[in-house]
Write an enzyme that holds these catalytic residues in place. Structure first.
Site, PDB file in Angstrom:
ATOM      1  CG  ASP A 287      85.948 -33.225 -30.842  1.00 59.02           C
ATOM      2  OD1 ASP A 287      85.593 -34.165 -31.591  1.00 59.02           O
ATOM      3  OD2 ASP A 287      85.171 -32.306 -30.540  1.00 59.02           O
TER       4      ASP A 287
HETATM    5  C1  NOJ Z   1      83.454 -33.843 -33.459  1.00 56.87           C
HETATM    6  C2  NOJ Z   1      82.542 -33.343 -32.379  1.00 56.87           C
HETATM    7  O1  NOJ Z   1      83.038 -32.141 -31.850  1.00 56.87           O
HETATM    8  C3  NOJ Z   1      82.327 -34.317 -31.243  1.00 56.87           C
HETATM    9  O2  NOJ Z   1      81.314 -33.829 -30.440  1.00 56.87           O
HETATM   10  C4  NOJ Z   1      82.024 -35.676 -31.766  1.00 56.87           C
HETATM   11  O3  NOJ Z   1      81.817 -36.559 -30.698  1.00 56.87           O
HETATM   12  C5  NOJ Z   1      83.170 -36.149 -32.646  1.00 56.87           C
HETATM   13  N1  NOJ Z   1      83.305 -35.246 -33.777  1.00 56.87           N
HETATM   14  C6  NOJ Z   1      82.979 -37.569 -33.155  1.00 56.87           C
HETATM   15  O4  NOJ Z   1      82.001 -37.628 -34.086  1.00 56.87           O
END
Ligand code: NOJ
Length: 728
Positions: A287
């Site tokens: 993430d």
């Molecule tokens: C953080 C988020 O937790 C995730 O769900 C998302 O896909 C990513 N950022 C990318 O934007």
């Protein structure tokens, strides 16, 4: 120099046949062969670049704070693409194709969560439709909008089982139940990916957030999660296993620390279970900046250690963390990370790029926006899904649908806040493209009733200046419809709330409007279940419209008028108060079921999982099994007939539960194993069936993921019907 010479030799001999292009560019060869050929040509530096993701374009998300905007290396593995048009992508891709030694295309990803430009309802709402076909279609439509706009890869579906409404991200998943999440996960993966990833209208799916993120302590985001291995297997892993089986191309690891080992560097979940036990051959991405976040999490002392822990645990790509690009090279040279591991990760990235057809078609066709976005059929699909997602929670005295009222007062902060109806993570959705509640109700009732609008109350704060005039408006009407609830930023990432009651000022407003003495309908738009104990008794009817996306107020207007017969049922339990959390249907039984109850409130929730009313009535027949006893290897069919005993057509969802009252690992009181939705015309009967395969439906896993089926008594349940089934 020496390496370069070796490489040229190597590629010359192994890759470039005398007459022409390298073998990896030969589209007639199998993907595996092309991947191996390319891998053999790559330097360590080139390989490592493939394992990094940066961003491109102007970020539309406050939580994604771009750390490095400097030059993007043309040999980068992936970019998060924030633009809505493909031009910028194509320009960047041209650099990758033309200015790098090997011409490896870049993979462009984006959060297409519930739509790209045509935003449809949040996932929590979608699950209330119990219509997996519609969700599959919606994901397919979103995939086409995204791919034609330059996005190859969506970071969706999110399948985190969530039982704590305080956690803002509950809006992004399919609710509290593992089976429901698994079923909608499968549908959405099928919708996004179709049967051919290289199609110009499909995208690669990403199962996230792996795993257990929904167990965040006290509903706060990014925090610790305490999850026993048994709970991991029972509750949090099943949707992911289903997604892997459905062929999801990628997985995103989660932010949470799973009982002492953060998901980002968790060798058990990433390597042993996902890649080992389940044989997942796709790509695992971290993430956002989760690799360096291993430092505040207390797992790594510095960024280099973070990179080592993550890559060795099985994490293939570093999303904007800048740990892999900075440290993998020295870690490999020092022997702390093996080249085999790097090759394995790169192989996964390249395989996806080949499967997506990026080597053959690296550029996105530049089709005008009005020919690929927000097409009328896309809007229409979003509207159907929103209609089916709406849940009629209460309808005292059949107040709804509204019919024959001369004057309708429509009050509350949602009336003129179309942008809020988009929900969190709404892609390129625009507030001005959402149908406002005011417009929708005017259109729906304008010809038959006088509709008086007045916001009267803010979302929060203490401005009560509109209360008095709103009350006057309410007094002028025959019925009062209150549109209350949440702003879109109150849920989603980093959207935790300590209380899931309506804000004090909104509750006060409802109390105040009651003074008009008119029948009251409460329409809620929220990104989470709400605790309605205080306001529920004040309202005759309650409708949860969720955050419906671009259809905005139109679907709920249809429900209020009766043009749409509501068929949604809750995918998540509505507690009475925040203090009741966690409260969910598939809990385990206490040792003293009649004791241990709350002294101050009933211990039951206000609205149970699966609750939802209709304007017609359904009568259930007897639940019948084709046989009463089976061996583990045999199958049987359960069936129940449902008759529409009302005056109008309606759709009914039958939820099939099982229970095993005595098991070597205790089981929840009820576990959903199957559901089906059918339209039943007025006066007609439909039969619903559940084909039971004991090995699949009555078996459980232990804390190592070993499946077992115990002989003994089981129960098959639908509503209050329950029949015994013996497995011997
Ligand atoms: C953080 C988020 O937790 C995730 O769900 C998302 O896909 C990513 N950022 C990318 O934007």
């Amino acid at each position: 120099m020496k390496t370069l010479a070796c490489l040229m030799l190597c590629c010359g001999l192994m890759s470039w046949p005398l007459c022409g292009q390298p073998r990896y560019k030969d589209a007639s060869l199998p993907v595996e062969e092309r991947v191996e050929d390319l891998l053999e040509c790559m330097t360590l530096e080139e390989k490592i670049l493939q394992l990094n993701q940066y961003t491109l374009g102007a970020s539309d998300n406050a939580n994604n704070i771009e750390e490095v905007t400097a030059r993007i290396p043309a040999g980068i593995g992936s970019l998060i693409y924030y633009e809505e048009n493909p031009e910028l992508r194509n320009g960047m891709q041209r650099r990758a194709m033309e200015q790098t030694r090997l011409g490896i295309p870049i993979l462009f990803g984006y959060d297409v969560i519930h739509g790209f430009r045509t935003v449809y309802p949040i996932s929590l709402a979608q699950a209330c439709s119990w219509n997996t076909d519609l969700v599959r279609e919606a994901c397919d439509m979103a995939a086409a909008e995204a791919r034609r706009s330059g996005v190859d890869w969506t970071f969706s579906p999110m399948i985190d089982v969530a039982r704590d409404g305080r956690w803002g991200r509950i809006s992004e998943g399919y609710g509290e139940d593992p089976y429901t999440n698994a079923a909608f996960c499968t549908a959405s993966v099928e919708g996004y990916q179709g049967s051919d990833l290289s199609s110009s209208t499909q995208v690669a799916a990403c199962l996230k957030h792996y795993v257990g993120y929904g167990a965040s302590e006290a509903g706060r985001d990014y925090v610790y999660t305490e999850i026993s291995r048994q709970t991991l297997w029972d509750t949090y892993l099943p949707p992911y296993e289903a997604g892997v089986r459905a062929g999801a191309a990628t997985v995103m690891s989660s932010f949470n620390d799973i009982s002492g080992t953060p998901a980002t560097c968790n060798a058990y979940t990433l390597s042993k279970v996902l890649k080992g036990q389940w044989g997942f051959g796709g790509l695992v991405v971290s993430d956002w900046a989760a690799v360096p976040q291993l430092i505040p999490q207390g797992a790594a002392a510095d960024r280099k250690e973070a990179a080592r822990l993550a890559v060795n645990a099985g994490l293939d790509m570093d999303m904007v963390g800048h740990c892999y690009d900075n440290y993998l090279d020295s870690l490999v040279r020092e022997g702390a990370v093996s080249e085999e591991r790097i090759d394995d990760a790169v192989r996964r990235v390249l395989t996806l790029k080949f499967r997506l057809g990026l080597f053959e078609r690296p550029y996105t066709g530049e089709v005008p926006a009005d020919q690929r976005l927000l097409l009328p059929q896309n809007r229409e699909l979003a509207e159907r899904l929103a209609e089916e997602s709406i849940v009629l929670l209460k309808n005292e005295g059949g107040l709804l649908p509204l019919q024959g009222q001369r004057t309708i007062a429509v009050l509350g902060p949602i009336v003129d806040a179309p942008g809020e109806l988009l929900g969190s993570w709404s892609g390129h959705g625009r507030g001005e493209e959402v149908c406002p509640v005011r417009d929708a109700l005017t259109e729906e009732f304008g010809g038959t009733s006088q509709v008086l609008f007045h916001a009267g109350c803010p979302f929060d704060g203490d401005d009560r200046s509109g209360f008095a005039s709103a009350l006057e408006t309410a007094r002028e009407a025959d019925v009062v419809v209150l549109f209350m609830g949440e702003r879109r930023g109150w849920s989603g990432e980093n959207g935790s709330r300590s209380c899931i009651e309506l804000p004090e000022i909104q509750e006060e407003f409802i109390v105040e409007m009651q003074k008009a003495g008119k029948p009251m309908v409460l329409v809620l738009s929220s990104g989470r279940p709400l605790a309605l104990q205080r306001v529920e008794p004040l309202c005759d009817a309650i409708v949860e419209m969720w955050q419906p996306g671009v259809p905005g107020g139109r679907p709920v207007a249809g429900v209020l008028s009766g043009r749409v017969n509501p068929s949604g049922k809750l995918s998540v339990t509505f507690p009475r108060t925040t203090g009741q959390i966690p409260v969910y249907y598939n809990r385990r039984q206490s040792s003293r079921p009649r004791q241990g109850l709350y002294q101050d409130i009933p211990s039951t929730p206000l609205y149970e999982f699966g609750h939802g009313l209709s304007y017609t009535s359904f009568e259930y027949g007897d639940l019948k099994l084709s046989r009463e006893s089976v061996t583990g290897g045999e199958t049987l069919t359960a069936e129940i007939s449902v008759t529409n005993t009302g005056e109008r057509d309606g759709a009914e969802t039958v939820h099939w539960f099982i229970s095993d009252p005595a098991c070597r690992i205790t089981r929840p009181l009820r576990e959903l194993k199957h559901f089906e939705k059918q339209v039943i015309p007025a006066g007609e009967t439909r039969v619903f069936r559940f084909g039971i395969d004991p090995a699949r439906d009555l078996s459980f896993v232990d804390s190592d993921g070993n499946r077992f089926l115990e002989p003994g008594d089981y129960y098959i349940m639908v509503k209050d019907r329950k029949v015994r089934l013996q497995v011997y």
